[in-house]
Design a protein around this motif. Structure first.
Motif, PDB file in Angstrom:
ATOM      1  N   LEU A 290       1.103  -1.382  -0.544  1.00 20.95           N
ATOM      2  CA  LEU A 290      -0.374   0.071   0.295  1.00 20.95           C
ATOM      3  C   LEU A 290       0.938   1.350   0.277  1.00 20.95           C
ATOM      4  O   LEU A 290       0.719   2.105  -0.749  1.00 20.95           O
ATOM      5  CB  LEU A 290      -1.121  -0.055   1.019  1.00 20.95           C
ATOM      6  CG  LEU A 290      -1.910   1.127   1.572  1.00 20.95           C
ATOM      7  CD1 LEU A 290      -2.579   1.642   0.435  1.00 20.95           C
ATOM      8  CD2 LEU A 290      -2.473   1.261   2.815  1.00 20.95           C
TER       9      LEU A 290
ATOM     10  N   PHE B 181     -14.799  -1.343   4.856  1.00 17.70           N
ATOM     11  CA  PHE B 181     -14.096  -2.080   3.886  1.00 17.70           C
ATOM     12  C   PHE B 181     -12.442  -1.181   3.795  1.00 17.70           C
ATOM     13  O   PHE B 181     -11.092  -2.309   3.426  1.00 17.70           O
ATOM     14  CB  PHE B 181     -14.490  -0.540   2.201  1.00 17.70           C
ATOM     15  CG  PHE B 181     -12.843   0.198   1.209  1.00 17.70           C
ATOM     16  CD1 PHE B 181     -13.207  -1.405   0.568  1.00 17.70           C
ATOM     17  CD2 PHE B 181     -12.904   0.787   1.446  1.00 17.70           C
ATOM     18  CE1 PHE B 181     -12.079  -1.104  -0.922  1.00 17.70           C
ATOM     19  CE2 PHE B 181     -11.526   1.157   0.328  1.00 17.70           C
ATOM     20  CZ  PHE B 181     -11.910   0.365  -1.030  1.00 17.70           C
ATOM     21  N   TYR B 182     -11.675  -0.386   4.995  1.00 22.31           N
ATOM     22  CA  TYR B 182     -11.286   0.209   4.903  1.00 22.31           C
ATOM     23  C   TYR B 182     -10.469  -1.062   5.960  1.00 22.31           C
ATOM     24  O   TYR B 182      -8.933  -1.097   5.725  1.00 22.31           O
ATOM     25  CB  TYR B 182     -10.250   1.428   5.964  1.00 22.31           C
ATOM     26  CG  TYR B 182     -11.011   2.787   4.848  1.00 22.31           C
ATOM     27  CD1 TYR B 182      -9.812   2.595   3.351  1.00 22.31           C
ATOM     28  CD2 TYR B 182     -11.936   3.367   4.349  1.00 22.31           C
ATOM     29  CE1 TYR B 182     -10.596   3.261   2.767  1.00 22.31           C
ATOM     30  CE2 TYR B 182     -12.026   4.397   3.254  1.00 22.31           C
ATOM     31  CZ  TYR B 182     -11.263   4.681   2.893  1.00 22.31           C
ATOM     32  OH  TYR B 182     -11.084   5.432   1.950  1.00 22.31           O
TER      33      TYR B 182
ATOM     34  N   VAL C 239     -10.770  -3.855   5.416  1.00 24.24           N
ATOM     35  CA  VAL C 239     -10.130  -4.785   5.001  1.00 24.24           C
ATOM     36  C   VAL C 239      -8.603  -4.635   4.048  1.00 24.24           C
ATOM     37  O   VAL C 239      -7.444  -5.284   4.362  1.00 24.24           O
ATOM     38  CB  VAL C 239     -11.033  -5.772   3.832  1.00 24.24           C
ATOM     39  CG1 VAL C 239     -10.674  -6.222   3.169  1.00 24.24           C
ATOM     40  CG2 VAL C 239     -12.011  -5.960   5.334  1.00 24.24           C
ATOM     41  N   VAL C 240      -8.851  -3.514   3.354  1.00 24.35           N
ATOM     42  CA  VAL C 240      -7.466  -2.828   2.632  1.00 24.35           C
ATOM     43  C   VAL C 240      -6.907  -2.622   3.571  1.00 24.35           C
ATOM     44  O   VAL C 240      -5.468  -3.379   2.817  1.00 24.35           O
ATOM     45  CB  VAL C 240      -8.306  -1.516   2.642  1.00 24.35           C
ATOM     46  CG1 VAL C 240      -7.331  -0.799   1.419  1.00 24.35           C
ATOM     47  CG2 VAL C 240      -9.071  -1.762   1.334  1.00 24.35           C
ATOM     48  N   LEU C 241      -7.051  -2.338   4.687  1.00 26.81           N
ATOM     49  CA  LEU C 241      -5.390  -2.128   5.409  1.00 26.81           C
ATOM     50  C   LEU C 241      -5.135  -3.766   6.167  1.00 26.81           C
ATOM     51  O   LEU C 241      -3.435  -3.576   5.588  1.00 26.81           O
ATOM     52  CB  LEU C 241      -5.476  -1.404   6.955  1.00 26.81           C
ATOM     53  CG  LEU C 241      -4.591  -0.638   7.811  1.00 26.81           C
ATOM     54  CD1 LEU C 241      -3.237  -0.482   7.245  1.00 26.81           C
ATOM     55  CD2 LEU C 241      -4.934  -0.387   9.507  1.00 26.81           C
TER      56      LEU C 241
ATOM     57  N   LEU D 255      -5.243  -6.493   3.860  1.00 25.79           N
ATOM     58  CA  LEU D 255      -4.217  -7.178   3.127  1.00 25.79           C
ATOM     59  C   LEU D 255      -3.106  -6.379   2.660  1.00 25.79           C
ATOM     60  O   LEU D 255      -2.515  -7.441   1.964  1.00 25.79           O
ATOM     61  CB  LEU D 255      -4.989  -6.635   2.140  1.00 25.79           C
ATOM     62  CG  LEU D 255      -6.424  -7.829   2.354  1.00 25.79           C
ATOM     63  CD1 LEU D 255      -7.815  -8.235   1.155  1.00 25.79           C
ATOM     64  CD2 LEU D 255      -6.668  -9.503   2.851  1.00 25.79           C
ATOM     65  N   PHE D 256      -3.572  -4.785   2.990  1.00 27.90           N
ATOM     66  CA  PHE D 256      -2.131  -4.203   1.804  1.00 27.90           C
ATOM     67  C   PHE D 256      -0.838  -3.991   2.342  1.00 27.90           C
ATOM     68  O   PHE D 256      -0.156  -3.719   1.605  1.00 27.90           O
ATOM     69  CB  PHE D 256      -2.623  -3.093   0.905  1.00 27.90           C
ATOM     70  CG  PHE D 256      -3.812  -3.111   0.266  1.00 27.90           C
ATOM     71  CD1 PHE D 256      -3.468  -3.553  -1.585  1.00 27.90           C
ATOM     72  CD2 PHE D 256      -5.075  -3.735  -0.303  1.00 27.90           C
ATOM     73  CE1 PHE D 256      -4.523  -3.649  -2.428  1.00 27.90           C
ATOM     74  CE2 PHE D 256      -6.210  -4.149  -1.200  1.00 27.90           C
ATOM     75  CZ  PHE D 256      -5.505  -3.812  -2.655  1.00 27.90           C
TER      76      PHE D 256
ATOM     77  N   SER E 213     -14.151   5.662   7.518  1.00 24.56           N
ATOM     78  CA  SER E 213     -15.007   4.136   7.555  1.00 24.56           C
ATOM     79  C   SER E 213     -16.260   4.937   7.145  1.00 24.56           C
ATOM     80  O   SER E 213     -17.607   4.275   6.560  1.00 24.56           O
ATOM     81  CB  SER E 213     -15.068   3.214   8.036  1.00 24.56           C
ATOM     82  OG  SER E 213     -13.350   2.721   8.383  1.00 24.56           O
TER      83      SER E 213
ATOM     84  N   LYS F 148     -15.787   6.340  -0.777  1.00 27.40           N
ATOM     85  CA  LYS F 148     -14.470   5.317  -0.265  1.00 27.40           C
ATOM     86  C   LYS F 148     -13.306   5.355  -1.863  1.00 27.40           C
ATOM     87  O   LYS F 148     -13.809   4.569  -2.221  1.00 27.40           O
ATOM     88  CB  LYS F 148     -14.528   4.082   0.322  1.00 27.40           C
ATOM     89  CG  LYS F 148     -15.369   4.546   1.481  1.00 27.40           C
ATOM     90  CD  LYS F 148     -15.270   2.638   2.294  1.00 27.40           C
ATOM     91  CE  LYS F 148     -16.496   3.072   3.728  1.00 27.40           C
ATOM     92  NZ  LYS F 148     -17.772   3.196   3.813  1.00 27.40           N
TER      93      LYS F 148
ATOM     94  N   VAL G 233      -9.057   4.155  -1.736  1.00 30.20           N
ATOM     95  CA  VAL G 233      -8.069   3.560  -1.354  1.00 30.20           C
ATOM     96  C   VAL G 233      -7.137   4.364  -0.576  1.00 30.20           C
ATOM     97  O   VAL G 233      -6.642   3.689   0.504  1.00 30.20           O
ATOM     98  CB  VAL G 233      -7.057   1.918  -2.196  1.00 30.20           C
ATOM     99  CG1 VAL G 233      -6.520   1.614  -1.525  1.00 30.20           C
ATOM    100  CG2 VAL G 233      -8.259   1.035  -2.613  1.00 30.20           C
TER     101      VAL G 233
END
Length: 524
Positions: A128, A265-266, A268-270, A272-273, A314, A319, A321
């Protein structure tokens, strides 16, 4: 003593130099991505070519979605180094360096020097963060300012219980909050305030909290922020309502902007990325870790820092990324702390850490390779073809689209005419290039009428004296009499570049006579 100082200096600069080499190695490997990179670099390019460093402009029209710091840095970089993708990405790179340096110093001071190096490694190799450092939009620049502001002010607050007060740290905190506001608006001060107030109130430390309210710092913040806002407001009376009410509060409170995504969403993004480092974050979250007299306060700060950022972004439905980038630094800090905790009681911790670092490096490189092999709708080839042919008196016209990166690649010094159904009532309902240009035209209506044209404004032979270069989709040729018999000069995917001779190029009066030409000095 001299050798000791030199060793300390080397221990600070060597890791940062390695991180800088890592981030810059692939910064120019791919064309500008659309729409974001093309849009923001295009605004900076017009700032450079127009000579107007006060007003950001999109296709020659005032663009007040964002404040100017990114555009200033990018325009200066392009002016110094030329029209290169790597020069167009200097601003996010500087934001990344700022974040790396801040978290390295903070972790080294309040955890250990080894933790500082580990946090630096974990941050620089988060996919990220790595991609954000090479992506020309405002997210990494403001993330670096927010990270530096929180680290500086938290440092000052942590010194307070020991009877010490660091004016340098306070000044740095206020300076970076000011630069954060100039980077992307109010989040530059709101997010550091949210994190620090939540952290100190949770700990019941009112005196350190009050000590952060520093009058010289407030004066410094206003000195950094106020001049641009005051000057723009004097030139454009509608600016403050549009910038603060529409682009800040309405964007945050409504779901009509960007992508509408769920609240999870965030997180999960944090997770995973930021892999594989997110797995190390939770080691220090075990019971009792927050009560550690040496590291407990900093662990609390890091968790509150990360969770407050995630929660803040959130809440709105819209949103993107990159918004979550300010949470990357505390994640790296927690990962470094988690390793040191685990390494103290498990011999294989170092092996797992090195394996994770290797996997993170491969993930970062894979992301750059994928972006290079599969560019997102770039018009670089078309722009370079236009650049070779464009004469100073020629005009450029876009049909039913705005190609954000094309003015940069074509080295256009004046805006293009954009032909679309500008009288449609649907323009204001979607947050896209049409709405951006339509909103911008409200600040200079006369110029907007020259640049934003309807199909019925075109007529063969309406104006002469210059070649018109037309860019549009292949299927549009049959819908515009202007293009009948036009010479196709270049193509890229389904896009075409046509050359319309002076005898056929036309825009119906009264707009045509005052329309800016491709490389003229007329920037009215």
């Amino acid at each position: 003593m001299h050798d000791v100082k030199r060793a300390l200096l080397r221990s600070f600069w060597t890791p940062l130099a390695l991180a800088a080499l890592w981030l810059t190695a692939t910064i120019g490997a791919r064309p500008l991505a659309l729409p974001d990179e093309g849009r923001y670099v295009g605004v900076a390019w017009q700032m450079l070519t127009s000579g107007d460093w006060l007003t950001p402009r999109l296709d020659g029209l005032p663009y007040f979605h964002k404040p100017p710091l990114f555009f200033w840095i990018t325009a200066a970089s392009l002016g110094m180094f030329g029209q290169h993708e790597w020069a167009a990405r200097l601003a996010p790179l500087l934001g990344a360096f700022l974040g790396l340096g801040s978290i390295y110093l903070f972790a080294s001071r309040w955890f250990s020097r080894r933790a500082g190096r580990l946090a630096l490694l974990a941050l620089a190799t988060q996919p990220l963060f790595f991609v954000g450092a090479q992506f020309a939009n405002l997210d990494m620049l403001v993330a670096g300012c927010i990270t530096a502001a929180i680290a500086a002010l938290a440092h000052a607050a942590l010194l307070r219980p020991h009877g010490r007060r660091s004016h340098a740290a306070l000044a740095a905190g206020y300076l970076f909050m000011g630069l954060g506001v100039l980077s992307k608006g109010l989040i530059g001060i709101v997010l550091p305030g949210l994190v620090l107030v939540s952290w100190l109130m949770l700990r019941g430390q009112w005196r350190p909290l009050l000590s952060l309210i520093w009058l010289p710092g407030i004066a410094l913040f206003l000195l950094v922020v106020a001049p641009w806002f005051v000057l723009v407001q004097q030139r454009f009376p509608e600016f403050s309502h549009y910038f603060f009410v529409v682009q800040h509060f309405a964007r945050y409170a409504t779901g009509g902007f960007n992508n509408r995504l769920p609240a999870y969403f965030y997180p999960v993004v944090l997770i995973l990325f930021a892999l594989p480092w997110t797995a190390w974050m939770f080691v220090g979250a075990r019971a009792g870790a927050w009560r550690d007299p040496e590291r407990g306060a900093v662990r609390q700060l890091a968790w509150i820092w990360m969770l407050a950022i995630v929660a803040f972004f959130s809440l709105p439905e819209s949103k993107l990324v990159g918004y979550i980038l300010p949470a990357a630094a505390p994640a790296a800090l927690l990962a470094a702390d988690g390793f040191e905790l685990l390494a103290a009681r498990w011999a294989r911790a170092a092996l797992w850490w090195r394996g994770g670092a290797a996997a993170a490096v491969l993930a970062c490189l894979a992301a750059v390779i994928a972006a290079t092999a599969l560019p997102r709708n770039s018009t670089r080839e078309l722009g370079l073809a236009l650049r070779r042919e464009l004469a100073p008196v020629d005009r450029v016209m876009f049909l039913q689209a705005y190609y954000f990166d094309l003015p940069f690649y074509a080295s256009m010094h004046s805006p293009a005419a954009v032909v679309d159904a500008w009288d449609s009532k649907e323009i204001g309902t979607r947050d896209n290039w049409r709405k951006e240009l339509f909103d911008a035209a409200r600040f200079q209506p006369a110029l907007g009428r020259q640049l934003l044209l309807r199909p019925q404004d075109l007529q063969a032979g309406g104006c002469g004296g210059a070649v018109t270069w037309v860019v549009g989709s292949e299927g549009l040729q049959q819908h515009y009499p202007l293009l009948q018999g036009a010479e196709e000069v270049a193509r890229q995917r389904d896009l075409r570049l046509w050359r319309v001779s002076a005898a056929r190029s036309g825009i119906s009066p009264p707009d045509c006579p005052g329309m800016p030409i491709a490389n003229s000095a007329d920037k009215s």
